[in-house]
Write a protein that holds these residues in place. Sequence first.
Motif, PDB file in Angstrom:
ATOM      1  N   VAL A  42       0.929  -1.152   0.011  1.00 45.75           N
ATOM      2  CA  VAL A  42      -0.025  -0.188  -0.179  1.00 45.75           C
ATOM      3  C   VAL A  42       0.902   1.265  -0.089  1.00 45.75           C
ATOM      4  O   VAL A  42       0.818   2.200  -0.747  1.00 45.75           O
ATOM      5  CB  VAL A  42      -0.865  -0.022   1.323  1.00 45.75           C
ATOM      6  CG1 VAL A  42      -1.582   1.281   1.354  1.00 45.75           C
ATOM      7  CG2 VAL A  42      -2.048  -1.143   1.065  1.00 45.75           C
ATOM      8  N   ASN A  43       1.950   1.355   0.938  1.00 46.30           N
ATOM      9  CA  ASN A  43       2.869   2.406   1.007  1.00 46.30           C
ATOM     10  C   ASN A  43       3.357   2.664  -0.371  1.00 46.30           C
ATOM     11  O   ASN A  43       3.550   3.709  -0.736  1.00 46.30           O
ATOM     12  CB  ASN A  43       3.782   2.194   1.891  1.00 46.30           C
ATOM     13  CG  ASN A  43       4.520   3.427   2.833  1.00 46.30           C
ATOM     14  OD1 ASN A  43       4.546   4.494   2.021  1.00 46.30           O
ATOM     15  ND2 ASN A  43       4.642   3.396   3.763  1.00 46.30           N
ATOM     16  N   ILE A  44       4.175   1.679  -0.763  1.00 43.78           N
ATOM     17  CA  ILE A  44       5.022   1.902  -2.128  1.00 43.78           C
ATOM     18  C   ILE A  44       4.105   2.270  -3.010  1.00 43.78           C
ATOM     19  O   ILE A  44       4.349   3.120  -4.028  1.00 43.78           O
ATOM     20  CB  ILE A  44       5.757   0.667  -2.578  1.00 43.78           C
ATOM     21  CG1 ILE A  44       6.868   0.340  -1.343  1.00 43.78           C
ATOM     22  CG2 ILE A  44       6.252   0.794  -3.926  1.00 43.78           C
ATOM     23  CD1 ILE A  44       7.690   1.522  -1.149  1.00 43.78           C
ATOM     24  N   ALA A  45       2.795   1.576  -3.425  1.00 43.47           N
ATOM     25  CA  ALA A  45       1.908   2.156  -4.436  1.00 43.47           C
ATOM     26  C   ALA A  45       1.309   3.513  -4.156  1.00 43.47           C
ATOM     27  O   ALA A  45       1.295   4.206  -5.297  1.00 43.47           O
ATOM     28  CB  ALA A  45       0.785   1.031  -4.392  1.00 43.47           C
ATOM     29  N   VAL A  46       1.051   3.731  -3.122  1.00 43.75           N
ATOM     30  CA  VAL A  46       0.377   5.000  -3.099  1.00 43.75           C
ATOM     31  C   VAL A  46       1.562   6.288  -3.087  1.00 43.75           C
ATOM     32  O   VAL A  46       1.409   7.133  -4.009  1.00 43.75           O
ATOM     33  CB  VAL A  46      -0.277   5.378  -1.595  1.00 43.75           C
ATOM     34  CG1 VAL A  46      -0.551   6.900  -1.438  1.00 43.75           C
ATOM     35  CG2 VAL A  46      -1.550   4.626  -1.342  1.00 43.75           C
ATOM     36  N   SER A  47       2.788   5.893  -2.862  1.00 41.54           N
ATOM     37  CA  SER A  47       3.943   6.783  -2.915  1.00 41.54           C
ATOM     38  C   SER A  47       4.166   6.937  -4.380  1.00 41.54           C
ATOM     39  O   SER A  47       4.107   8.145  -4.926  1.00 41.54           O
ATOM     40  CB  SER A  47       5.069   6.122  -2.279  1.00 41.54           C
ATOM     41  OG  SER A  47       5.321   6.269  -0.929  1.00 41.54           O
ATOM     42  N   ASN A  48       4.092   5.698  -4.977  1.00 36.46           N
ATOM     43  CA  ASN A  48       4.448   5.889  -6.695  1.00 36.46           C
ATOM     44  C   ASN A  48       3.328   6.665  -7.362  1.00 36.46           C
ATOM     45  O   ASN A  48       3.293   7.225  -8.296  1.00 36.46           O
ATOM     46  CB  ASN A  48       4.917   4.464  -7.303  1.00 36.46           C
ATOM     47  CG  ASN A  48       6.115   4.258  -6.708  1.00 36.46           C
ATOM     48  OD1 ASN A  48       7.099   4.487  -7.498  1.00 36.46           O
ATOM     49  ND2 ASN A  48       6.195   3.351  -5.857  1.00 36.46           N
ATOM     50  N   LEU A  49       2.108   6.284  -6.885  1.00 35.68           N
ATOM     51  CA  LEU A  49       0.838   7.038  -7.678  1.00 35.68           C
ATOM     52  C   LEU A  49       1.046   8.676  -7.483  1.00 35.68           C
ATOM     53  O   LEU A  49       0.916   9.333  -8.326  1.00 35.68           O
ATOM     54  CB  LEU A  49      -0.231   6.477  -7.155  1.00 35.68           C
ATOM     55  CG  LEU A  49      -0.862   5.110  -7.630  1.00 35.68           C
ATOM     56  CD1 LEU A  49      -1.981   4.712  -6.890  1.00 35.68           C
ATOM     57  CD2 LEU A  49      -1.011   5.128  -9.110  1.00 35.68           C
ATOM     58  N   LEU A  50       1.416   9.021  -6.310  1.00 33.95           N
ATOM     59  CA  LEU A  50       1.559  10.436  -5.938  1.00 33.95           C
ATOM     60  C   LEU A  50       2.767  11.052  -6.559  1.00 33.95           C
ATOM     61  O   LEU A  50       2.597  12.093  -7.066  1.00 33.95           O
ATOM     62  CB  LEU A  50       1.530  10.769  -4.238  1.00 33.95           C
ATOM     63  CG  LEU A  50       0.161  10.304  -3.619  1.00 33.95           C
ATOM     64  CD1 LEU A  50       0.598  10.497  -2.074  1.00 33.95           C
ATOM     65  CD2 LEU A  50      -0.903  11.346  -3.984  1.00 33.95           C
ATOM     66  N   TRP A  51       3.800  10.348  -6.587  1.00 39.32           N
ATOM     67  CA  TRP A  51       5.150  11.052  -7.339  1.00 39.32           C
ATOM     68  C   TRP A  51       4.952  11.012  -8.800  1.00 39.32           C
ATOM     69  O   TRP A  51       5.326  11.942  -9.310  1.00 39.32           O
ATOM     70  CB  TRP A  51       6.278   9.785  -6.993  1.00 39.32           C
ATOM     71  CG  TRP A  51       6.691  10.038  -5.551  1.00 39.32           C
ATOM     72  CD1 TRP A  51       6.551  10.699  -4.718  1.00 39.32           C
ATOM     73  CD2 TRP A  51       7.594   8.785  -4.821  1.00 39.32           C
ATOM     74  NE1 TRP A  51       7.119  10.675  -3.594  1.00 39.32           N
ATOM     75  CE2 TRP A  51       7.928   9.341  -3.648  1.00 39.32           C
ATOM     76  CE3 TRP A  51       8.111   7.611  -5.160  1.00 39.32           C
ATOM     77  CZ2 TRP A  51       8.320   8.558  -2.669  1.00 39.32           C
ATOM     78  CZ3 TRP A  51       8.653   6.725  -4.479  1.00 39.32           C
ATOM     79  CH2 TRP A  51       8.773   7.246  -3.159  1.00 39.32           C
ATOM     80  N   ARG A  52       4.050  10.111  -9.487  1.00 40.80           N
ATOM     81  CA  ARG A  52       3.898   9.763 -10.864  1.00 40.80           C
ATOM     82  C   ARG A  52       2.979  11.041 -11.211  1.00 40.80           C
ATOM     83  O   ARG A  52       3.096  11.806 -12.205  1.00 40.80           O
ATOM     84  CB  ARG A  52       3.674   8.601 -11.199  1.00 40.80           C
ATOM     85  CG  ARG A  52       3.496   8.488 -12.633  1.00 40.80           C
ATOM     86  CD  ARG A  52       3.494   7.038 -13.283  1.00 40.80           C
ATOM     87  NE  ARG A  52       3.385   7.139 -14.805  1.00 40.80           N
ATOM     88  CZ  ARG A  52       4.221   6.530 -15.633  1.00 40.80           C
ATOM     89  NH1 ARG A  52       5.093   6.020 -14.914  1.00 40.80           N
ATOM     90  NH2 ARG A  52       3.937   6.643 -16.853  1.00 40.80           N
ATOM     91  N   TYR A  53       1.601  11.194 -10.494  1.00 37.67           N
ATOM     92  CA  TYR A  53       0.540  11.822 -11.131  1.00 37.67           C
ATOM     93  C   TYR A  53       0.268  13.100 -10.388  1.00 37.67           C
ATOM     94  O   TYR A  53      -0.784  13.755 -10.536  1.00 37.67           O
ATOM     95  CB  TYR A  53      -0.763  10.654 -10.986  1.00 37.67           C
ATOM     96  CG  TYR A  53      -0.550   9.680 -11.821  1.00 37.67           C
ATOM     97  CD1 TYR A  53      -0.385   9.798 -13.009  1.00 37.67           C
ATOM     98  CD2 TYR A  53      -0.486   8.593 -11.290  1.00 37.67           C
ATOM     99  CE1 TYR A  53      -0.324   8.829 -14.130  1.00 37.67           C
ATOM    100  CE2 TYR A  53      -0.354   7.283 -12.208  1.00 37.67           C
ATOM    101  CZ  TYR A  53      -0.454   7.396 -13.687  1.00 37.67           C
ATOM    102  OH  TYR A  53       0.054   6.431 -14.458  1.00 37.67           O
ATOM    103  N   THR A  54       1.005  13.543  -9.435  1.00 40.63           N
ATOM    104  CA  THR A  54       0.921  14.874  -8.806  1.00 40.63           C
ATOM    105  C   THR A  54       2.165  15.617  -8.641  1.00 40.63           C
ATOM    106  O   THR A  54       3.183  15.077  -8.680  1.00 40.63           O
ATOM    107  CB  THR A  54       0.273  14.660  -7.094  1.00 40.63           C
ATOM    108  OG1 THR A  54       1.406  13.956  -6.330  1.00 40.63           O
ATOM    109  CG2 THR A  54      -0.992  13.876  -7.278  1.00 40.63           C
TER     110      THR A  54
END
Length: 184
Positions: A31-43
């Motif tokens: 969850v942590n890595i997925a949310v981090s990567n989503l935030l890094w990539r799309y925000t």
Amino acid sequence: MSERGALRDRLDLLAREVAKFGVVGAVGLVVNIAVSNLLWRYTDIPTVRAGLLATLVAILCNYIGFRYWTYRDRDKSGRTRELTLFLLFSAVGAVIETGVLYAATYGFGWNSPVQSNVFKIVGIGVATLFRFWSYRTWVFKALPDKEPALSETGPGAVAVPAPMPEPAAVPVAAPAARVDVVRR
């Protein structure tokens, strides 16, 4: 039970606890890595802030797993206290985890996606050691044994007082017969 058998039982319980903690932690890691990567990539949220937000999402996910699976047999009487301590120790873990990411990103300039993920995982690993100790020691406290064994000795053994003996029956003398003496 022999000391060797008791030690083996305690180690087995600890191994099961570590395994369950690890499974919940692995879900939290994903969850942590997925949310981090989503935030890094799309925000446009900066690396460390996005990492901290992802950690907070994972903390909420982990509480559910710890309370209802890993530590389901632990004391549930003080939920407010438990949740407060969980959030406090999780916050300390988040500071440890985010501190590693912060040092890598701003201290060393290592902020490529791969480097951010590596140091995010390193921070999670260091924080996990602290969280395991604090959660099992302070948050999800073990219930006291219902019937401690009388034969336990050594550090951590529970002293059980011997049962009180039944009071001995005291013979009661029959009341003396009343003898009226008539005087003349």
